[in-house]
Design an enzyme around this catalytic site. Structure first.
Site, PDB file in Angstrom:
ATOM      1  N   GLU A  68     -14.743 124.665  54.859  1.00  0.00           N
ATOM      2  CA  GLU A  68     -13.538 124.389  54.475  1.00  0.00           C
ATOM      3  C   GLU A  68     -13.361 123.326  53.777  1.00  0.00           C
ATOM      4  O   GLU A  68     -12.206 122.854  53.222  1.00  0.00           O
ATOM      5  CB  GLU A  68     -12.779 123.675  56.050  1.00  0.00           C
ATOM      6  CG  GLU A  68     -12.549 124.841  57.118  1.00  0.00           C
ATOM      7  CD  GLU A  68     -11.227 125.600  56.647  1.00  0.00           C
ATOM      8  OE1 GLU A  68     -10.390 125.389  56.349  1.00  0.00           O
ATOM      9  OE2 GLU A  68     -11.831 127.059  57.162  1.00  0.00           O
TER      10      GLU A  68
ATOM     11  N   ASP B 114      -7.104 133.389  61.071  1.00  0.00           N
ATOM     12  CA  ASP B 114      -8.305 132.700  61.254  1.00  0.00           C
ATOM     13  C   ASP B 114      -8.197 131.216  61.563  1.00  0.00           C
ATOM     14  O   ASP B 114      -7.079 130.608  61.153  1.00  0.00           O
ATOM     15  CB  ASP B 114      -9.225 133.096  60.126  1.00  0.00           C
ATOM     16  CG  ASP B 114     -10.766 132.214  60.370  1.00  0.00           C
ATOM     17  OD1 ASP B 114     -11.088 132.442  61.485  1.00  0.00           O
ATOM     18  OD2 ASP B 114     -11.136 131.587  59.277  1.00  0.00           O
ATOM     19  N   SER B 115      -9.176 130.536  61.930  1.00  0.00           N
ATOM     20  CA  SER B 115      -9.033 129.118  62.060  1.00  0.00           C
ATOM     21  C   SER B 115      -9.162 128.458  60.732  1.00  0.00           C
ATOM     22  O   SER B 115      -8.951 127.074  60.691  1.00  0.00           O
ATOM     23  CB  SER B 115     -10.454 128.662  62.685  1.00  0.00           C
ATOM     24  OG  SER B 115     -11.660 128.783  61.955  1.00  0.00           O
TER      25      SER B 115
ATOM     26  N   HIS C  44     -16.388 133.054  58.565  1.00  0.00           N
ATOM     27  CA  HIS C  44     -16.691 132.068  57.223  1.00  0.00           C
ATOM     28  C   HIS C  44     -17.973 132.325  56.620  1.00  0.00           C
ATOM     29  O   HIS C  44     -18.053 131.861  55.455  1.00  0.00           O
ATOM     30  CB  HIS C  44     -16.768 130.516  57.889  1.00  0.00           C
ATOM     31  CG  HIS C  44     -15.103 130.019  58.329  1.00  0.00           C
ATOM     32  ND1 HIS C  44     -14.196 130.481  59.146  1.00  0.00           N
ATOM     33  CD2 HIS C  44     -14.604 128.854  57.445  1.00  0.00           C
ATOM     34  CE1 HIS C  44     -13.545 129.606  58.997  1.00  0.00           C
ATOM     35  NE2 HIS C  44     -13.322 128.483  57.975  1.00  0.00           N
TER      36      HIS C  44
ATOM     37  N   CYS D 197     -11.288 136.196  63.161  1.00  0.00           N
ATOM     38  CA  CYS D 197     -11.977 135.231  63.619  1.00  0.00           C
ATOM     39  C   CYS D 197     -12.870 135.437  64.791  1.00  0.00           C
ATOM     40  O   CYS D 197     -12.294 136.028  65.748  1.00  0.00           O
ATOM     41  CB  CYS D 197     -11.198 133.918  64.111  1.00  0.00           C
ATOM     42  SG  CYS D 197     -11.911 132.583  64.699  1.00  0.00           S
TER      43      CYS D 197
ATOM     44  N   CYS E  72     -19.369 135.021  62.331  1.00  0.00           N
ATOM     45  CA  CYS E  72     -18.291 134.195  62.233  1.00  0.00           C
ATOM     46  C   CYS E  72     -17.755 134.539  60.672  1.00  0.00           C
ATOM     47  O   CYS E  72     -18.567 134.678  59.683  1.00  0.00           O
ATOM     48  CB  CYS E  72     -18.710 132.487  62.006  1.00  0.00           C
ATOM     49  SG  CYS E  72     -17.628 131.430  61.362  1.00  0.00           S
TER      50      CYS E  72
HETATM   51  N1  DGL Z   1     -14.075 131.977  61.082  1.00  0.00           N
HETATM   52  C1  DGL Z   1     -14.469 131.466  62.662  1.00  0.00           C
HETATM   53  C2  DGL Z   1     -15.162 132.627  63.423  1.00  0.00           C
HETATM   54  O1  DGL Z   1     -15.142 133.750  62.897  1.00  0.00           O
HETATM   55  C3  DGL Z   1     -14.857 130.068  62.664  1.00  0.00           C
HETATM   56  C4  DGL Z   1     -14.685 129.492  63.892  1.00  0.00           C
HETATM   57  C5  DGL Z   1     -14.262 128.083  63.919  1.00  0.00           C
HETATM   58  O2  DGL Z   1     -13.235 127.678  63.410  1.00  0.00           O
HETATM   59  O3  DGL Z   1     -15.190 127.345  64.433  1.00  0.00           O
HETATM   60  O4  DGL Z   1     -15.561 132.250  64.492  1.00  0.00           O
END
Ligand code: DGL
Length: 259
Positions: A151, A10-11, A185, A73, A183
């Protein structure tokens, strides 16, 4: 091969909400999780950059011997999974906003979707949305600023409260009865969201569906780990490990890796 780990990226730390579901359903599988926190958020970056970052993560997971990769993600899935599937042999599982169940179950005929700019502007998202929301009113809302706060471990901050209030208002006005978290997150915001939304609004995310799909694909490809000892779960981050460590179950800690 069946003894090899499942790779998840993931990011940042958000995809651990997906890892938790996978680990619960498939406790004997080894997993390697990559939190690309250094490059978070992916949402505003554009398709080309998001694809390049996804390729970098996939290469690392393949070097570590992963047998299947979960793109945990929504932003990376909706922008890059077609490219990944075309260029790599390994099976990929992606995550997309759970529009279908929300559209099928809504009684007010209006659903809300909170997701990143990258997801909401992607072709794949529009294709899925058009397929399932023919007669349903869809309120799309970009969650700008939410991922950086998560984050930073600022889930309960006044800034978070302010942003969520702003993003929920148009949905409440439109009388949504389903809120889709698009998302990975955002499941960490569920306790907060529950305090801000009326009880009749159902919040849904895609974590359980992704875990079930991972199990089904492993089984169909005969890649399931047949042993019955608990899988080893490894977490790598290229950001600050403390926020990731705070959300991991007891006994698990992240390692810092430059990638
Ligand atoms: N967890 C990512 C998602 O599901 C976050 C994306 C981001 O870093 O903007 O989209």
């Amino acid at each position: 091969m069946s003894n090899s780990p499942i790779g998840i990226f993931d990011s940042g730390i958000g995809g651990t909400s997906i890892w938790k579901e996978i680990h619960q359903l498939l406790p004997y599988e080894h997993t390697i999780y990559l939190a690309d926190s250094k490059n978070a958020p992916y949402g505003p970056k554009g398709k080309e950059k998001i694809t390049a970052l996804s390729v970098k993560n996939v290469e690392l997971l393949l070097n570590k011997g992963c047998k299947l990769i979960v793109v945990a993600c929504n932003t990376a899935t909706t922008n890059a999974i077609q490219h990944l599937r075309k260029h790599y042999q390994v099976p990929f599982i992606g995550i997309e906003p759970a529009i279908k169940p929300a559209a099928l179950q809504t009684k007010s005929n209006t659903i809300g979707i909170l997701a990143t700019k990258g997801t909401l502007s992607s072709e794949l998202f529009h294709k899925t949305s058009d397929l399932y929301t023919n007669n349903v009113n869809v309120i799309e809302q970009e969650g700008e600023g939410l991922v950086p706060l998560i984050e930073n471990g600022e889930i309960d901050s006044p800034e978070m409260e302010k942003l969520l209030h702003e993003y929920l208002q148009p949905m409440l006005k439109a009388n949504i009865d389903y809120l889709v978290l698009g998302c990975s997150h955002y499941p960490y915001l569920i306790p907060k969201l529950k305090t801000m939304l009326p009880e009749h609004i159902t919040i849904i995310d895609s974590g359980v569906a992704v875990a079930k799909q991972t199990k089904a694909v492993l089984e169909s490809l005969h890649l399931s780990n047949e042993t019955t000892t608990k899988g080893i779960c490894t977490f790598y981050t290229n950001g600050k490990p403390s926020v990731l460590n705070d959300i991991l179950p007891n006994g698990l800690t992240a390692e810092v890796l430059d990638f």
